[in-house]
Design a protein around this motif. Structure first.
Motif, PDB file in Angstrom:
ATOM      1  N   ILE A  43      42.866  33.464  63.769  1.00 49.74           N
ATOM      2  CA  ILE A  43      44.066  32.860  64.318  1.00 49.74           C
ATOM      3  C   ILE A  43      43.733  31.423  64.683  1.00 49.74           C
ATOM      4  O   ILE A  43      42.766  31.152  65.397  1.00 49.74           O
ATOM      5  N   GLN A  44      44.519  30.485  64.173  1.00 53.62           N
ATOM      6  CA  GLN A  44      44.257  29.068  64.379  1.00 53.62           C
ATOM      7  C   GLN A  44      44.981  28.513  65.598  1.00 53.62           C
ATOM      8  O   GLN A  44      44.490  27.597  66.242  1.00 53.62           O
ATOM      9  N   ALA A  45      46.165  29.024  65.916  1.00 56.31           N
ATOM     10  CA  ALA A  45      46.935  28.542  67.066  1.00 56.31           C
ATOM     11  C   ALA A  45      47.967  29.585  67.453  1.00 56.31           C
ATOM     12  O   ALA A  45      48.410  30.377  66.626  1.00 56.31           O
ATOM     13  N   ALA A  46      48.348  29.574  68.739  1.00 59.48           N
ATOM     14  CA  ALA A  46      49.379  30.501  69.216  1.00 59.48           C
ATOM     15  C   ALA A  46      50.106  29.874  70.400  1.00 59.48           C
ATOM     16  O   ALA A  46      49.503  29.173  71.209  1.00 59.48           O
ATOM     17  N   THR A  73      43.921  31.260  52.278  1.00 54.40           N
ATOM     18  CA  THR A  73      45.063  30.431  52.630  1.00 54.40           C
ATOM     19  C   THR A  73      45.064  30.226  54.134  1.00 54.40           C
ATOM     20  O   THR A  73      44.903  31.181  54.893  1.00 54.40           O
ATOM     21  N   ASP A  74      45.218  28.988  54.563  1.00 55.96           N
ATOM     22  CA  ASP A  74      45.354  28.740  55.992  1.00 55.96           C
ATOM     23  C   ASP A  74      46.767  28.244  56.287  1.00 55.96           C
ATOM     24  O   ASP A  74      47.608  28.141  55.398  1.00 55.96           O
ATOM     25  N   LEU A  75      47.048  28.012  57.539  1.00 53.03           N
ATOM     26  CA  LEU A  75      48.353  27.568  58.025  1.00 53.03           C
ATOM     27  C   LEU A  75      49.480  28.568  57.707  1.00 53.03           C
ATOM     28  O   LEU A  75      50.617  28.195  57.510  1.00 53.03           O
ATOM     29  N   ARG A  76      49.136  29.846  57.678  1.00 57.48           N
ATOM     30  CA  ARG A  76      50.158  30.890  57.565  1.00 57.48           C
ATOM     31  C   ARG A  76      50.862  30.976  58.916  1.00 57.48           C
ATOM     32  O   ARG A  76      50.241  30.797  59.955  1.00 57.48           O
ATOM     33  N   ILE A  77      52.140  31.275  58.921  1.00 58.14           N
ATOM     34  CA  ILE A  77      52.914  31.329  60.164  1.00 58.14           C
ATOM     35  C   ILE A  77      53.549  32.710  60.310  1.00 58.14           C
ATOM     36  O   ILE A  77      54.148  33.230  59.371  1.00 58.14           O
ATOM     37  N   THR A  78      53.401  33.278  61.502  1.00 58.96           N
ATOM     38  CA  THR A  78      54.008  34.569  61.819  1.00 58.96           C
ATOM     39  C   THR A  78      54.620  34.476  63.211  1.00 58.96           C
ATOM     40  O   THR A  78      54.028  33.895  64.113  1.00 58.96           O
TER      41      THR A  78
END
Length: 99
Positions: A43-46, A73-78
Motif C-alpha cells: 500500500i503506497q498511500a491511504a 503495476t503501481d498507483l492502483r486506486i481502491t
C-alpha cells in the motif's frame, strides 16, 4: 478506519484475512483466487474522509502489486466505503460490500 481499509484491501488483493469480513467477501471457502501474493503487494498511500454524511466514510487507497503473470503495476486506486452505527453509545464502522 485506515487500519480496517488497509486490511480490507490486503484481504481483497491477496486473500489473506477474508474470513474476518464475511459480509464483504462472502463464504471464505468460495472466495475467488487472489491475483496477488503478499510478497508482491504494498500500500503506497491511504486517507479516510467523510462521505456525504457523518455516518458514511470512505477510505481511499493507492497501492502496487505484481500479478501472477508477473506484471507489476503501481498507483492502483481502491475505495472502501463504511457506514457507522451506534449501539449502546459505541460507534461501529462497518465496511460495505462492493457493488
Amino acid at each position: 478506519m485506515l487500519t480496517a481499509g488497509r486490511a480490507l484491501l490486503r484481504a481483497d488483493a491477496t486473500g489473506v484475512g477474508r474470513a474476518k469480513w464475511p459480509s464483504v467477501f462472502g463464504d471464505a471457502g468460495q472466495a475467488v483466487v487472489p491475483a496477488f501474493t503478499t510478497a508482491h503487494f504494498r500500500i503506497q498511500a491511504a486517507i479516510a474522509r467523510r462521505d456525504g454524511s457523518p455516518n458514511r466514510a470512505v477510505v481511499h487507497l493507492v497501492w502496487a502489486g505484481m500479478d501472477r503473470g508477473g506484471t507489476f503495476t503501481d498507483l492502483r486506486i481502491t475505495d472502501w466505503f463504511f457506514t457507522r452505527t451506534i449501539k449502546k453509545g459505541a460507534a461501529t464502522w462497518t465496511p460495505q460490500p462492493r457493488t
